[in-house]
Structures are given as C-alpha cells and as structure tokens.
Design a protein around this motif. Structure first.
Motif, PDB file in Angstrom:
ATOM      1  N   LEU A 210       0.827  -1.210   0.000  1.00 54.68           N
ATOM      2  CA  LEU A 210       0.000   0.000   0.000  1.00 54.68           C
ATOM      3  C   LEU A 210       0.856   1.253   0.000  1.00 54.68           C
ATOM      4  O   LEU A 210       0.518   2.261  -0.635  1.00 54.68           O
ATOM      5  CB  LEU A 210      -0.935  -0.015   1.210  1.00 54.68           C
ATOM      6  CG  LEU A 210      -2.100  -1.001   1.160  1.00 54.68           C
ATOM      7  CD1 LEU A 210      -2.860  -0.991   2.480  1.00 54.68           C
ATOM      8  CD2 LEU A 210      -3.050  -0.664   0.012  1.00 54.68           C
ATOM      9  N   THR A 211       1.956   1.210   0.732  1.00 55.51           N
ATOM     10  CA  THR A 211       2.861   2.356   0.724  1.00 55.51           C
ATOM     11  C   THR A 211       3.431   2.597  -0.674  1.00 55.51           C
ATOM     12  O   THR A 211       3.480   3.744  -1.165  1.00 55.51           O
ATOM     13  CB  THR A 211       4.001   2.123   1.720  1.00 55.51           C
ATOM     14  OG1 THR A 211       3.443   1.942   3.022  1.00 55.51           O
ATOM     15  CG2 THR A 211       4.949   3.305   1.736  1.00 55.51           C
ATOM     16  N   LEU A 212       3.867   1.535  -1.333  1.00 58.83           N
ATOM     17  CA  LEU A 212       4.384   1.664  -2.699  1.00 58.83           C
ATOM     18  C   LEU A 212       3.302   2.169  -3.652  1.00 58.83           C
ATOM     19  O   LEU A 212       3.574   3.004  -4.528  1.00 58.83           O
ATOM     20  CB  LEU A 212       4.925   0.316  -3.182  1.00 58.83           C
ATOM     21  CG  LEU A 212       6.162  -0.217  -2.455  1.00 58.83           C
ATOM     22  CD1 LEU A 212       6.540  -1.592  -2.998  1.00 58.83           C
ATOM     23  CD2 LEU A 212       7.339   0.751  -2.619  1.00 58.83           C
ATOM     24  N   LEU A 213       2.067   1.680  -3.460  1.00 58.91           N
ATOM     25  CA  LEU A 213       0.969   2.131  -4.307  1.00 58.91           C
ATOM     26  C   LEU A 213       0.698   3.610  -4.089  1.00 58.91           C
ATOM     27  O   LEU A 213       0.459   4.366  -5.057  1.00 58.91           O
ATOM     28  CB  LEU A 213      -0.282   1.312  -4.001  1.00 58.91           C
ATOM     29  CG  LEU A 213      -1.551   1.687  -4.769  1.00 58.91           C
ATOM     30  CD1 LEU A 213      -1.347   1.528  -6.264  1.00 58.91           C
ATOM     31  CD2 LEU A 213      -2.725   0.829  -4.298  1.00 58.91           C
ATOM     32  N   THR A 214       0.739   4.047  -2.832  1.00 55.90           N
ATOM     33  CA  THR A 214       0.509   5.468  -2.547  1.00 55.90           C
ATOM     34  C   THR A 214       1.580   6.340  -3.197  1.00 55.90           C
ATOM     35  O   THR A 214       1.276   7.351  -3.867  1.00 55.90           O
ATOM     36  CB  THR A 214       0.507   5.692  -1.026  1.00 55.90           C
ATOM     37  OG1 THR A 214      -0.485   4.872  -0.424  1.00 55.90           O
ATOM     38  CG2 THR A 214       0.230   7.143  -0.696  1.00 55.90           C
ATOM     39  N   VAL A 215       2.838   5.958  -3.031  1.00 53.98           N
ATOM     40  CA  VAL A 215       3.939   6.746  -3.598  1.00 53.98           C
ATOM     41  C   VAL A 215       3.850   6.766  -5.114  1.00 53.98           C
ATOM     42  O   VAL A 215       4.011   7.818  -5.764  1.00 53.98           O
ATOM     43  CB  VAL A 215       5.285   6.178  -3.126  1.00 53.98           C
ATOM     44  CG1 VAL A 215       6.438   6.880  -3.831  1.00 53.98           C
ATOM     45  CG2 VAL A 215       5.420   6.320  -1.621  1.00 53.98           C
ATOM     46  N   ARG A 216       3.595   5.599  -5.715  1.00 52.01           N
ATOM     47  CA  ARG A 216       3.515   5.535  -7.168  1.00 52.01           C
ATOM     48  C   ARG A 216       2.360   6.367  -7.687  1.00 52.01           C
ATOM     49  O   ARG A 216       2.501   7.078  -8.705  1.00 52.01           O
ATOM     50  CB  ARG A 216       3.327   4.067  -7.587  1.00 52.01           C
ATOM     51  CG  ARG A 216       3.296   3.848  -9.088  1.00 52.01           C
ATOM     52  CD  ARG A 216       4.583   4.260  -9.738  1.00 52.01           C
ATOM     53  NE  ARG A 216       4.579   3.972 -11.173  1.00 52.01           N
ATOM     54  CZ  ARG A 216       5.459   4.467 -12.035  1.00 52.01           C
ATOM     55  NH1 ARG A 216       6.424   5.298 -11.607  1.00 52.01           N
ATOM     56  NH2 ARG A 216       5.403   4.147 -13.315  1.00 52.01           N
ATOM     57  N   SER A 217       1.235   6.348  -7.011  1.00 50.88           N
ATOM     58  CA  SER A 217       0.088   7.156  -7.450  1.00 50.88           C
ATOM     59  C   SER A 217       0.389   8.636  -7.350  1.00 50.88           C
ATOM     60  O   SER A 217       0.004   9.431  -8.229  1.00 50.88           O
ATOM     61  CB  SER A 217      -1.136   6.810  -6.600  1.00 50.88           C
ATOM     62  OG  SER A 217      -1.458   5.444  -6.715  1.00 50.88           O
ATOM     63  N   LYS A 231      -6.939  14.054 -11.671  1.00 52.08           N
ATOM     64  CA  LYS A 231      -7.801  13.850 -10.517  1.00 52.08           C
ATOM     65  C   LYS A 231      -7.924  12.364 -10.156  1.00 52.08           C
ATOM     66  O   LYS A 231      -7.983  11.999  -8.981  1.00 52.08           O
ATOM     67  CB  LYS A 231      -9.185  14.431 -10.813  1.00 52.08           C
ATOM     68  CG  LYS A 231     -10.162  14.315  -9.651  1.00 52.08           C
ATOM     69  CD  LYS A 231     -11.505  14.923 -10.014  1.00 52.08           C
ATOM     70  CE  LYS A 231     -12.482  14.770  -8.866  1.00 52.08           C
ATOM     71  NZ  LYS A 231     -13.819  15.333  -9.212  1.00 52.08           N
ATOM     72  N   ASP A 232      -7.937  11.513 -11.189  1.00 49.12           N
ATOM     73  CA  ASP A 232      -8.044  10.070 -10.915  1.00 49.12           C
ATOM     74  C   ASP A 232      -6.833   9.560 -10.147  1.00 49.12           C
ATOM     75  O   ASP A 232      -6.966   8.748  -9.217  1.00 49.12           O
ATOM     76  CB  ASP A 232      -8.188   9.297 -12.238  1.00 49.12           C
ATOM     77  CG  ASP A 232      -9.472   9.654 -12.959  1.00 49.12           C
ATOM     78  OD1 ASP A 232     -10.437  10.060 -12.273  1.00 49.12           O
ATOM     79  OD2 ASP A 232      -9.526   9.524 -14.201  1.00 49.12           O
ATOM     80  N   PHE A 233      -5.643  10.028 -10.510  1.00 51.81           N
ATOM     81  CA  PHE A 233      -4.443   9.593  -9.785  1.00 51.81           C
ATOM     82  C   PHE A 233      -4.443  10.123  -8.353  1.00 51.81           C
ATOM     83  O   PHE A 233      -4.007   9.441  -7.421  1.00 51.81           O
ATOM     84  CB  PHE A 233      -3.181  10.050 -10.518  1.00 51.81           C
ATOM     85  CG  PHE A 233      -2.866   9.239 -11.741  1.00 51.81           C
ATOM     86  CD1 PHE A 233      -2.674   7.871 -11.629  1.00 51.81           C
ATOM     87  CD2 PHE A 233      -2.759   9.824 -12.989  1.00 51.81           C
ATOM     88  CE1 PHE A 233      -2.381   7.113 -12.747  1.00 51.81           C
ATOM     89  CE2 PHE A 233      -2.465   9.073 -14.108  1.00 51.81           C
ATOM     90  CZ  PHE A 233      -2.278   7.704 -13.994  1.00 51.81           C
ATOM     91  N   ASP A 234      -4.939  11.363  -8.184  1.00 51.56           N
ATOM     92  CA  ASP A 234      -5.037  11.910  -6.825  1.00 51.56           C
ATOM     93  C   ASP A 234      -5.988  11.073  -5.961  1.00 51.56           C
ATOM     94  O   ASP A 234      -5.686  10.774  -4.796  1.00 51.56           O
ATOM     95  CB  ASP A 234      -5.530  13.359  -6.877  1.00 51.56           C
ATOM     96  CG  ASP A 234      -4.447  14.306  -7.357  1.00 51.56           C
ATOM     97  OD1 ASP A 234      -3.259  13.964  -7.184  1.00 51.56           O
ATOM     98  OD2 ASP A 234      -4.778  15.363  -7.909  1.00 51.56           O
ATOM     99  N   GLU A 238      -5.109   8.914  -2.634  1.00 51.30           N
ATOM    100  CA  GLU A 238      -5.842   9.127  -1.388  1.00 51.30           C
ATOM    101  C   GLU A 238      -6.479   7.825  -0.893  1.00 51.30           C
ATOM    102  O   GLU A 238      -6.484   7.527   0.314  1.00 51.30           O
ATOM    103  CB  GLU A 238      -6.925  10.197  -1.599  1.00 51.30           C
ATOM    104  CG  GLU A 238      -7.756  10.510  -0.362  1.00 51.30           C
ATOM    105  CD  GLU A 238      -6.909  11.049   0.777  1.00 51.30           C
ATOM    106  OE1 GLU A 238      -7.316  10.867   1.954  1.00 51.30           O
ATOM    107  OE2 GLU A 238      -5.844  11.642   0.505  1.00 51.30           O
ATOM    108  N   THR A 239      -7.018   7.011  -1.808  1.00 48.32           N
ATOM    109  CA  THR A 239      -7.608   5.728  -1.420  1.00 48.32           C
ATOM    110  C   THR A 239      -6.560   4.799  -0.824  1.00 48.32           C
ATOM    111  O   THR A 239      -6.794   4.140   0.200  1.00 48.32           O
ATOM    112  CB  THR A 239      -8.266   5.063  -2.641  1.00 48.32           C
ATOM    113  OG1 THR A 239      -9.279   5.929  -3.162  1.00 48.32           O
ATOM    114  CG2 THR A 239      -8.893   3.726  -2.252  1.00 48.32           C
ATOM    115  N   ALA A 240      -5.383   4.728  -1.453  1.00 43.93           N
ATOM    116  CA  ALA A 240      -4.318   3.872  -0.928  1.00 43.93           C
ATOM    117  C   ALA A 240      -3.849   4.363   0.435  1.00 43.93           C
ATOM    118  O   ALA A 240      -3.591   3.560   1.346  1.00 43.93           O
ATOM    119  CB  ALA A 240      -3.148   3.841  -1.914  1.00 43.93           C
ATOM    120  N   ARG A 241      -3.762   5.682   0.610  1.00 47.39           N
ATOM    121  CA  ARG A 241      -3.329   6.227   1.892  1.00 47.39           C
ATOM    122  C   ARG A 241      -4.358   5.908   2.982  1.00 47.39           C
ATOM    123  O   ARG A 241      -4.007   5.529   4.101  1.00 47.39           O
ATOM    124  CB  ARG A 241      -3.132   7.745   1.770  1.00 47.39           C
ATOM    125  CG  ARG A 241      -2.503   8.393   3.007  1.00 47.39           C
ATOM    126  CD  ARG A 241      -2.337   9.892   2.842  1.00 47.39           C
ATOM    127  NE  ARG A 241      -1.449  10.210   1.735  1.00 47.39           N
ATOM    128  CZ  ARG A 241      -1.864  10.695   0.557  1.00 47.39           C
ATOM    129  NH1 ARG A 241      -3.161  10.900   0.353  1.00 47.39           N
ATOM    130  NH2 ARG A 241      -1.009  10.957  -0.406  1.00 47.39           N
TER     131      ARG A 241
END
Length: 386
Positions: A210-217, A231-234, A238-241
């Motif tokens: 999840l941390t990697l997903l948040t950083v990558r997003s 906006k979709d990436f934001d 936010e969802t991963a965080r």
C-alpha cells in the motif's frame, strides 16, 4: 409386622439384574435419559426385594398392586434432572404409607446431584423430621428400627450418605465443567495468538504494498498535472493512503480505540462506492440508530463487505441496501444485478469475505445467507436487536 423372608432365587435374580444395570450404565454414560431410566429400574429392582413384605403388611395391596405402586414411584426418577422434588415427595409418601426407604435414597442423591448442597441439606432435614415423627407414631415397623438408637443408626445414615454422595457428584460435575471451560479458553487463546501473528504478517506485507501504491500514485499524479486524468491519480493515492491508515487502525492500534464506525458511517460508504462507479441506494430505518455499538459495527462491516464484493464482481451496477428493524430482529438486505459481460480480468478475491461476514453475524446470534438469483446477487442477514 415383620417382612417375610425373601426367597433365595429372588435375591439372585435381583442381584443379576442390578449387575446388568450397572454394566449398561457404564456403557451409556453419555446419555442422560438412559441413565435416568437405569436409575429408575435399579430402584425398582431394589424395592422389589421388599415386595412380599409390602403386600402382606398392607391389606390394601396385593402382589400385583404393590408392584404397580413401586413401579410408579420408581418412574418419578425419570424427572430427577428437571423436577427432582417430585421423586423426593413421592419417596416421603412411600415412607409414610409403606415404610419404604429405598426411593428416598435415590431422591436425596438426585437433589444433591442436580440442585447442589443447599437443596440437599434442606431435603435431608425435611426427611429426618418426617421420619422421626413417623417413628414416634404407632405402626412404625420393627424391621426399620425398633429403638431410637436403631433409628439413628439406620434411617439417618440412609439420608445423609445419599445426599452427601449426590453433593460430591455435583461438585465433580462443576470441576469437569471448569476444566472444559479452561480447555476452551486455552484453545481461544491459541486462536487469538495465531490471528495476531497473521495480522502482523498482513500489516508488514500488505502495508508495504500500500505504501508503494501510494507513492507511485502520487508520482503519476505529479506527472499528469494539467491533464484530464490528474484527478483520478489523486483519488487513487488518497484511497491507498486511507487503506493504509485503516490497516494500521485495525491491526496496530487495535483495542486503543474503536476503529469500526456505526450506522452513521453508511452514507460515507455509499458515497465512496458511488465514486468508484457502483451507485448505492441506501435505506436505513431510524430505529437502527438505537442499536448497541457492537451491533452497529456488525451492520457496518456487513454492508462494507457487500459493497466491496459488488464492486469486484458487478462493477457499475446499482446496489440496493436496506436496513430495517422488524420487531426483535434487525434485517440487512444488500442486492445488485449482475453485469451482462464479465470483467476481462477476474477480480482478486480470497473467497473469505462472505465467511467472515457469516462468522461475525453468527457470533451475535444472527443468520446470514448469500444467494445468486435471477435478479442478481442477494445477501440477507438478520441480527437480534437486544
């Protein structure tokens, strides 16, 4: 009038019957009804030894009538677990009418075994006072104690020992139940320890992803600045965080504060599902807000898991959520249509979500069913409101 001598063949027959009953009792220790039946038959066999004397001592009884009376008295032992006072009162009647002391031993044992020390002591006191009164009245048979010392040496030990054995068995039952509960607690502790170990592994591995997903997003959101899908990436970041925070809340900080919201969190769930492409029609009975926090948390978790499953297997379909209070029960209904076309990729699913929901609902005394019907997929859960 003294009792007639018991013929030797009758004594041998009664002894063999008692031995057969004892062996049968050893083989049927796990069946209370069979044990009660064996106790009644054993009592009847022992009272049968006095049958000739009873028939001759009371002119109102002949051999057949006395046998029927004794059988009826022994039959009250079938009620010794639920209504142990019934054989006790019947035994007192037998003492006053027939001067029969066998049934009272079984009755006092049953009271001590199934009602404990206080009831047994009270019953013994009543039995001794009643027998003492009969002893001083005319008609007490000499075979049951001719003198007061004989009375104290025969009648008193019969009641005291029978009740004492019953009380000892009652305490032994309590010890066995305590040992069983301790074993059960040990099993629960082992299960909780294993769950904690699994939770730590989940936190370590899933938290990292999840941390990697948040950083990558967030990196992709920066690269997409000024573009339509920024906006979709934001939202993805936010969802991963938020998922990482929830993971920490459940596993790391579990017990420090309540991580599961109640019914007040359902609109947020519906809004989040709508943003993800699966609109929700939510109907909540106002009476649901009066439920205990534990039941509200269960409602939230059931709806959350249903929305997650619907988003996996039927993306884009409208989800109907209805929560209603129906008398003493609470009904949760979640349904959605199935898509005409299956997703190109099968959703990632361990298949344990529904089982987890069912376990949570059953733990609160409810039921859960999940079925696929022509209209789509339907999950229905019921919980006690109290």
């Amino acid at each position: 009038m003294p009792a007639l001598p018991v013929p030797a063949p009758l004594r041998r027959t009664a002894a063999r019957a008692a031995d057969v009953l004892r062996r049968a009792a050893e083989r049927c220790q796990g069946s209370p009804r069979i044990l009660d039946l064996l106790a009644a038959l054993s009592c009847l066999a022992l009272m049968g030894l006095d049958l000739p004397g009873l028939a001759s001592a009371d002119n109102s009884l002949n051999g057949l009538t006395a046998a029927l009376v004794l059988a009826a008295g022994a039959g009250t032992l079938l009620l010794r677990r639920r209504l142990p006072w019934v054989p006790y009162l019947t035994a007192l009647l037998f003492i006053g009418w027939l001067h029969e002391l066998t049934l009272i031993q079984f009755a006092l044992y049953s009271l001590g075994r199934f009602r404990g020390r206080r009831a047994a002591v009270l019953a013994v006191a009543g039995y001794l006072l009643y027998a003492l009164l009969l002893f001083h009245l005319p008609g007490w048979p000499a075979m049951r104690a001719e003198t007061f010392s004989g009375f104290l040496g025969l009648v008193v030990p019969i009641g005291v020992l029978a009740a004492a054995v019953g009380i000892a068995a009652f305490r032994q039952d309590l010890v066995r139940e305590l040992d069983a509960r301790r074993s059960q607690d040990a099993v629960h502790s082992a299960v909780e320890a294993e769950r904690t170990s699994v939770a730590r592994d989940v936190h370590d591995f899933v938290g990292r992803e999840l941390t990697l997903l948040t950083v990558r997003s967030e990196v992709l959101a920066v690269r997409a600045r000024g573009k339509p899908y920024e906006k979709d990436f934001d939202e993805l970041a936010e969802t991963a965080r938020r998922a990482h925070l929830v993971l920490n809340d459940i596993i790391v900080h579990r017990g420090e504060r309540a991580a599961t919201p109640g019914v007040e969190g359902l609109p947020g769930l519906a809004e989040e599902s709508g943003r993800a492409g699966s609109p929700v029609r939510l109907s909540v009975d106002p009476a649901v807000a009066e439920l205990s926090p534990l039941r509200q948390a269960a409602v939230y978790r059931v709806v959350q898991e249903c929305l997650t499953n619907a988003a996996k297997h039927a993306p884009g379909e409208v989800i109907e959520v209805a929560i209603a209070a129906e008398g003493p029960r609470l009904r949760i209904t979640v349904s959605n249509a199935l898509p005409e076309r299956l997703p190109r990729r099968a959703p990632v699913s361990a298949g344990s979500g529904t089982a987890s929901m069912a376990e949570r609902v059953r733990g609160l005394g409810g039921t859960l069913t999940a079925v696929r019907c022509p209209e789509g997929y339907r999950v229905e859960a019921t919980l006690p409101r109290g």
